[in-house]
Enzyme design. Structure first.
Site, mmCIF file in Angstrom:
data_model
loop_
_atom_site.group_PDB
_atom_site.id
_atom_site.type_symbol
_atom_site.label_atom_id
_atom_site.label_comp_id
_atom_site.label_asym_id
_atom_site.label_seq_id
_atom_site.Cartn_x
_atom_site.Cartn_y
_atom_site.Cartn_z
ATOM 1 N N HIS A 18 -6.420 11.399 2.869
ATOM 2 C CA HIS A 18 -7.022 9.962 2.069
ATOM 3 C C HIS A 18 -8.275 10.337 1.161
ATOM 4 O O HIS A 18 -8.643 9.827 0.287
ATOM 5 C CB HIS A 18 -7.290 9.084 3.195
ATOM 6 C CG HIS A 18 -7.836 7.872 2.804
ATOM 7 N ND1 HIS A 18 -7.061 7.039 1.849
ATOM 8 C CD2 HIS A 18 -8.756 7.189 3.222
ATOM 9 C CE1 HIS A 18 -8.021 5.913 1.259
ATOM 10 N NE2 HIS A 18 -9.109 5.994 2.243
ATOM 11 N N LYS A 47 -9.752 -3.141 -5.495
ATOM 12 C CA LYS A 47 -9.267 -3.903 -4.671
ATOM 13 C C LYS A 47 -10.173 -4.172 -3.387
ATOM 14 O O LYS A 47 -11.274 -3.766 -3.335
ATOM 15 C CB LYS A 47 -8.086 -3.257 -4.003
ATOM 16 C CG LYS A 47 -8.054 -2.596 -2.679
ATOM 17 C CD LYS A 47 -6.536 -1.954 -2.495
ATOM 18 C CE LYS A 47 -6.875 -0.946 -1.204
ATOM 19 N NZ LYS A 47 -5.973 0.098 -0.715
HETATM 20 C C1 R5P Z 1 -6.247 2.865 0.798
HETATM 21 O O1 R5P Z 1 -7.367 3.178 0.452
HETATM 22 C C2 R5P Z 1 -5.155 3.999 0.614
HETATM 23 O O2 R5P Z 1 -5.334 4.958 -0.295
HETATM 24 C C3 R5P Z 1 -3.821 3.245 0.341
HETATM 25 O O3 R5P Z 1 -3.900 2.477 -0.811
HETATM 26 C C4 R5P Z 1 -3.504 2.210 1.612
HETATM 27 O O4 R5P Z 1 -3.737 2.500 2.637
HETATM 28 C C5 R5P Z 1 -2.002 1.755 1.273
HETATM 29 O O5 R5P Z 1 -1.858 0.965 2.612
HETATM 30 P P1 R5P Z 1 -0.829 -0.425 2.107
HETATM 31 O O6 R5P Z 1 0.544 0.206 1.917
HETATM 32 O O7 R5P Z 1 -0.684 -0.806 3.547
HETATM 33 O O8 R5P Z 1 -1.495 -1.273 1.413
#
Ligand code: R5P
Length: 301
Positions: free
Chosen positions: A130, A192
């Protein structure tokens, strides 16, 4: 000295078999089970004394069990005399909690790294974390692989014009910039917002970049609930994107992810087999990282 072996945790046997075939490192014999009280039982059957061994385990669902199982396998190998234990962790659980966003929170990724290393692992192979900084959480050498080239390669068969690469959040800009460079495409960034007190919920605040092209390609490290992708795709469709493709290294697909992605404007989703994927959706295509991992393990022999 015994010959190198690759041991499979119970999370991703198909990937371990492919890696074994491609690297020509034989699968080790191991018995894995669960006691009635849910504790995990491990027995390494092979003689691994004085050998270099690999353990492949994704920290996918059931996340906690798979982490503990990895630690127990490593301990069993160490006590059986292995002189070098390399953990191949295609998906590192808890890696999305690599920093505190508010007082009172743990840094879960650091706890998991410490826990894994404490079990006797000498080296780690991991894939598209990540955040790159997590590599430094392990106090042993780490080989850090990326599936970006493999995902970009999968897109070659897609028929699209004027691609635009999209980072679905500010934290993913470096990854998206690298992907855009591979595809020779421009970049857009979504800002976001995640509410700290509501789990797994996000909203799109803004998009920086020109979304007038034909195809938007969202690149992310992981799809969990699918919320990030669905909200990003809705926002991109509203801005005029005609086709929306998603590439992500790790397909967790938790809860109603598949249902929600099916109902979204996303046309196609590419994920890798870093996580064993039984998710059924015509939109999802899985590409393998087995060759990438096999090449890496061959270099380690
Ligand atoms: C968050 O910063 C990650 O890079 C992903 O965008 C996120 O964890 C995806 O999680 P979800 O599918 O639950 O939105």
């Amino acid at each position: 000295m015994n010959s190198p072996k690759i041991f499979a945790g119970s999370s991703n046997l198909p990937l371990t078999k492919l890696v074994s075939e491609k690297s020509k490192i034989p699968l080790g014999k191991i018995e894995l089970g669960v006691f009635k009280d849910t504790e995990i039982d491990v027995w390494v059957e092979d003689d691994v004394n004085n050998s270099s061994v690999f353990v492949l385990q994704s920290n996918s669902v059931p996340v906690n069990d798979n982490i503990i199982e990895l630690a127990l396998i490593a301990d069993a190998l160490k006590r059986s005399g292995s002189h070098k234990i390399t953990a191949v962790i295609p998906y590192l659980g808890y890696s999305r909690k690599e920093k505190q966003t508010r007082r009172g929170e743990p840094i879960s990724a650091k706890v998991i790294a410490d826990l894994i290393i404490a079990s006797g692992i000498n080296k780690v192979v991991c894939l598209d974390l990540h955040a790159d900084a997590i590599v430094g959480f392990f106090n042993v050498p780490v080989i850090y692989l990326s599936a970006l080239e493999i995902l970009a390669d999968a897109l070659k068969h897609e028929n699209f014009k004027k691609p635009l690469v999209v980072a679905p959040d500010v934290g993913g800009v470096k990854r998206a910039r690298n992907f855009a460079a591979i595809l020779n495409a421009p970049l857009a960034v979504i800002e976001k917002h995640r509410q700290v007190d509501v789990r797994d919920r996000m909203e799109v605040l803004s998009i920086t970049g020109e979304v007038s092209g034909d195809t938007a390609i969202i690149i992310d490290d992981v799809i969990s609930t699918g919320g990030t992708i669905v909200e990003s795709a809705n926002a991109l469709a509203k801005k005029g994107a005609k086709k929306i493709i998603v590439c992500a290294t790790h397909g967790v697909f938790a809860g109603d992810a598949i249902k929600n992605l099916e109902a979204s404007p996303v046309d196609k989703i590419f994920v890798t087999d870093s996580i064993k994927n039984d998710a059924k959706s015509k939109k999802i295509e899985t590409v393998s990282v087995s060759g990438l991992i096999a090449d890496c393990l061959k270099d380690e022999l």
